[in-house]
Design a protein around this motif. Structure first.
Motif, PDB file in Angstrom:
ATOM      1  N   SER A   1       0.284  -1.586  -0.117  1.00 24.76           N
ATOM      2  CA  SER A   1      -0.047  -0.106   0.364  1.00 24.76           C
ATOM      3  C   SER A   1       0.167   1.703   0.029  1.00 24.76           C
ATOM      4  O   SER A   1       0.030   2.028  -0.547  1.00 24.76           O
ATOM      5  N   VAL A   2       1.922   1.297   0.927  1.00 26.32           N
ATOM      6  CA  VAL A   2       2.583   2.611   0.543  1.00 26.32           C
ATOM      7  C   VAL A   2       3.358   2.924  -0.805  1.00 26.32           C
ATOM      8  O   VAL A   2       3.389   3.822  -1.130  1.00 26.32           O
ATOM      9  N   GLU A   3       3.699   1.715  -1.861  1.00 23.97           N
ATOM     10  CA  GLU A   3       3.843   1.730  -3.212  1.00 23.97           C
ATOM     11  C   GLU A   3       2.580   2.220  -3.599  1.00 23.97           C
ATOM     12  O   GLU A   3       2.378   3.650  -4.250  1.00 23.97           O
ATOM     13  N   MET A   4       1.126   1.612  -4.000  1.00 24.00           N
ATOM     14  CA  MET A   4       0.087   2.418  -4.885  1.00 24.00           C
ATOM     15  C   MET A   4      -0.064   4.025  -4.070  1.00 24.00           C
ATOM     16  O   MET A   4      -0.359   4.512  -4.720  1.00 24.00           O
ATOM     17  N   ARG A   5       0.351   4.066  -3.093  1.00 23.13           N
ATOM     18  CA  ARG A   5      -0.243   5.384  -2.484  1.00 23.13           C
ATOM     19  C   ARG A   5       0.660   6.337  -2.903  1.00 23.13           C
ATOM     20  O   ARG A   5       0.462   7.199  -3.882  1.00 23.13           O
ATOM     21  N   GLU A   6       1.818   5.683  -3.388  1.00 23.26           N
ATOM     22  CA  GLU A   6       2.687   6.761  -4.054  1.00 23.26           C
ATOM     23  C   GLU A   6       2.571   7.498  -5.556  1.00 23.26           C
ATOM     24  O   GLU A   6       2.921   7.518  -6.485  1.00 23.26           O
ATOM     25  N   ALA A   7       2.023   5.739  -5.717  1.00 26.05           N
ATOM     26  CA  ALA A   7       1.534   5.705  -7.349  1.00 26.05           C
ATOM     27  C   ALA A   7       0.394   6.320  -7.903  1.00 26.05           C
ATOM     28  O   ALA A   7       0.630   7.246  -8.948  1.00 26.05           O
ATOM     29  N   VAL A   8      -0.582   6.465  -6.500  1.00 21.52           N
ATOM     30  CA  VAL A   8      -1.402   7.413  -6.933  1.00 21.52           C
ATOM     31  C   VAL A   8      -1.632   9.117  -6.642  1.00 21.52           C
ATOM     32  O   VAL A   8      -2.648   9.837  -6.415  1.00 21.52           O
ATOM     33  N   SER A   9      -0.237   9.560  -5.973  1.00 23.48           N
ATOM     34  CA  SER A   9      -0.553  10.906  -5.489  1.00 23.48           C
ATOM     35  C   SER A   9      -0.153  11.938  -5.716  1.00 23.48           C
ATOM     36  O   SER A   9      -0.728  12.723  -6.004  1.00 23.48           O
ATOM     37  N   GLY A  10      -0.033  11.523  -7.123  1.00 22.44           N
ATOM     38  CA  GLY A  10      -0.268  13.060  -8.729  1.00 22.44           C
ATOM     39  C   GLY A  10      -2.136  13.037  -8.495  1.00 22.44           C
ATOM     40  O   GLY A  10      -1.918  14.393  -8.259  1.00 22.44           O
ATOM     41  N   SER A  11      -2.544  12.259  -8.843  1.00 23.34           N
ATOM     42  CA  SER A  11      -4.063  12.639  -8.976  1.00 23.34           C
ATOM     43  C   SER A  11      -4.669  12.353  -7.522  1.00 23.34           C
ATOM     44  O   SER A  11      -5.764  13.241  -7.488  1.00 23.34           O
ATOM     45  N   VAL A  12      -4.688  12.517  -6.504  1.00 23.93           N
ATOM     46  CA  VAL A  12      -5.021  12.616  -5.043  1.00 23.93           C
ATOM     47  C   VAL A  12      -4.635  13.765  -4.637  1.00 23.93           C
ATOM     48  O   VAL A  12      -5.660  14.879  -4.191  1.00 23.93           O
ATOM     49  N   GLN A  13      -3.853  14.502  -5.248  1.00 23.15           N
ATOM     50  CA  GLN A  13      -2.233  16.178  -4.674  1.00 23.15           C
ATOM     51  C   GLN A  13      -4.441  17.151  -5.835  1.00 23.15           C
ATOM     52  O   GLN A  13      -4.165  17.745  -5.630  1.00 23.15           O
ATOM     53  N   VAL A  14      -4.430  16.250  -7.080  1.00 25.54           N
ATOM     54  CA  VAL A  14      -5.034  17.531  -7.748  1.00 25.54           C
ATOM     55  C   VAL A  14      -6.344  17.317  -7.334  1.00 25.54           C
ATOM     56  O   VAL A  14      -6.582  18.569  -6.910  1.00 25.54           O
ATOM     57  N   ILE A  15      -6.552  15.807  -6.885  1.00 28.72           N
ATOM     58  CA  ILE A  15      -8.014  16.635  -6.188  1.00 28.72           C
ATOM     59  C   ILE A  15      -8.239  17.340  -4.961  1.00 28.72           C
ATOM     60  O   ILE A  15      -8.752  18.352  -5.283  1.00 28.72           O
TER      61      ILE A  15
ATOM     62  N   LYS B   1     -10.205  10.447   3.217  1.00 29.75           N
ATOM     63  CA  LYS B   1     -11.325  10.972   4.182  1.00 29.75           C
ATOM     64  C   LYS B   1      -9.858  11.888   5.667  1.00 29.75           C
ATOM     65  O   LYS B   1     -10.096  12.968   5.542  1.00 29.75           O
ATOM     66  N   GLU B   2      -9.061  11.142   5.494  1.00 27.31           N
ATOM     67  CA  GLU B   2      -8.213  11.873   6.480  1.00 27.31           C
ATOM     68  C   GLU B   2      -7.186  12.563   5.771  1.00 27.31           C
ATOM     69  O   GLU B   2      -6.919  13.933   6.645  1.00 27.31           O
ATOM     70  N   ARG B   3      -7.025  12.154   4.888  1.00 30.40           N
ATOM     71  CA  ARG B   3      -6.204  13.139   3.938  1.00 30.40           C
ATOM     72  C   ARG B   3      -6.531  14.658   3.921  1.00 30.40           C
ATOM     73  O   ARG B   3      -6.218  15.641   4.010  1.00 30.40           O
ATOM     74  N   LEU B   4      -8.218  15.043   3.519  1.00 33.10           N
ATOM     75  CA  LEU B   4      -8.975  16.224   3.210  1.00 33.10           C
ATOM     76  C   LEU B   4      -8.493  16.497   4.671  1.00 33.10           C
ATOM     77  O   LEU B   4      -9.125  17.665   4.934  1.00 33.10           O
TER      78      LEU B   4
END
Length: 348
Positions: free
Chosen positions: A254-268, A305-308
């Protein structure tokens, strides 16, 4: 003229249907029955004739497994119609399924369809025409974030500010709503599909392993995350090694996948921040008290939800059954069209 006395009978047997015509899933909400259809927005078509062959779950099962004579596709991309005739066929299919499940013999339903708030006039007209062409008696359009807010039970008609972030397959919709109207809105074509592509790209670049869309979606739903987890997870993925050309299986975290989607999540996250920057102080006060509602399948991304909550200084919370919020909200509109008339989208 002779059939006019039976007009009340036609009304009795006709259906009121709310449709969430999503990039990833199509849901149908029949008034008085609830959600009766929830199927993937996939269609298998004949390559030569473009005739639809299978729909929904049956079509999704064939993704990546179709014979050379057929192709599996989604007729909606980024929340709007990309294949008009196939979308119309998909709508005919789901309306037919709704009639069979509700045992209503007369086809001509009254329909409310959710559309992205950033849809162009041409895209709105395409949805309207596809709905009417599939057999609807009347068609009304409503922006997806408003429908999601209604489905989540937010006080849309009251003099209280509410904020909803609807993350679907093709679009992320952000809206601040008060007094039966939209105060601020944003529509972003970065959502669940983009996260899937991020995962495919990450695994290909790091491990030279090519995985399919269905595997990427499964990875996202199982170990994808937007925020550090209390206990990190791992998962085995299967694909084709691009160097050897042979099948391969490996374990990812999950650490790797968090890195994978980090760019798109940050855009949101940045889009939500951008919307908040335009909100009047009085409504900000309401949002501090009521928080930010998350809807759509993307709301279920672990840690979102925790990130937001961390980045917005506002409590983010997930709506009950977020996947069905838009369809349930369309059903709320059908309960009282006059009350929610100002929220419907006009067609030019």
């Amino acid at each position: 003229m002779a059939f006019k006395p039976f007009g009340w009978l036609l009304g009795l047997f006709s259906l009121d249907i709310g449709i969430d015509l999503g990039t990833a899933n199509t849901l149908v909400n029949v008034r008085g029955k609830g959600i009766v259809i929830n199927e993937p927005s996939w269609v298998v078509v004949d390559k030569k004739t473009r005739e639809p062959y299978r729909f929904g779950f049956q079509a999704k099962e064939l993704v990546g497994r179709t014979p050379t004579t057929h192709i599996a596709l989604r007729p909606l991309r980024d929340g709007v119609i990309s294949e008009y005739e196939i979308t119309q066929a998909l709508l005919q299919y789901v309306l037919g399924q709704a009639h069979r499940q509700t045992l209503v013999p007369l086809p001509r339903p009254r329909v409310v369809v959710g559309i992205p708030s950033g849809a162009t006039d041409v895209e709105k007209r395409a949805v309207y025409d596809a709905s009417m062409g599939s057999g609807a008696r009347e068609t009304y359009l409503i922006e997806e974030p408003i429908a999601a807010a209604l489905g989540a039970g937010l006080p849309v008609t009251e003099i209280i500010g509410s904020m909803v972030v609807d993350i679907g397959g093709g679009t992320t919709e952000v809206a601040v709503i008060s007094s039966n109207g939209v105060v601020v809105s944003r529509s972003l074509r970065v959502a669940g599909d983009e996260l899937d592509q991020d995962i495919i790209t990450y695994i290909r670049n790091k491990y030279n392993l090519l995985i399919g869309e269905r595997m990427a979606e499964q990875v996202k739903m199982t170990i994808g995350s937007a925020y550090p987890l209390p206990t990190e997870k791992t998962m085995r993925v299967r694909g084709r090694n691009l160097v050897t050309g042979l099948p391969e299986e490996l374990e990812i975290s999950s650490v790797e996948m968090r890195e994978a989607v980090s760019g798109s999540v940050q855009v949101i996250v940045d889009t939500v921040k951008d919307a908040l920057d335009e909100v009047p102080p009085e409504i900000i006060s309401d949002l501090i008290e009521n928080g930010v509602c998350l809807a759509g399948g993307g709301a279920l991304l672990l840690g979102l939800k925790e990130r937001l909550t961390d980045e917005l200084n506002l409590r983010a919370w997930i709506a009950e059954d977020p996947l069905t919020c838009v369809a349930r909200g369309a059903g709320v509109v059908l309960e009282d069209l006059e009350k929610y008339e100002s929220l419907l989208v006009e067609i030019d």
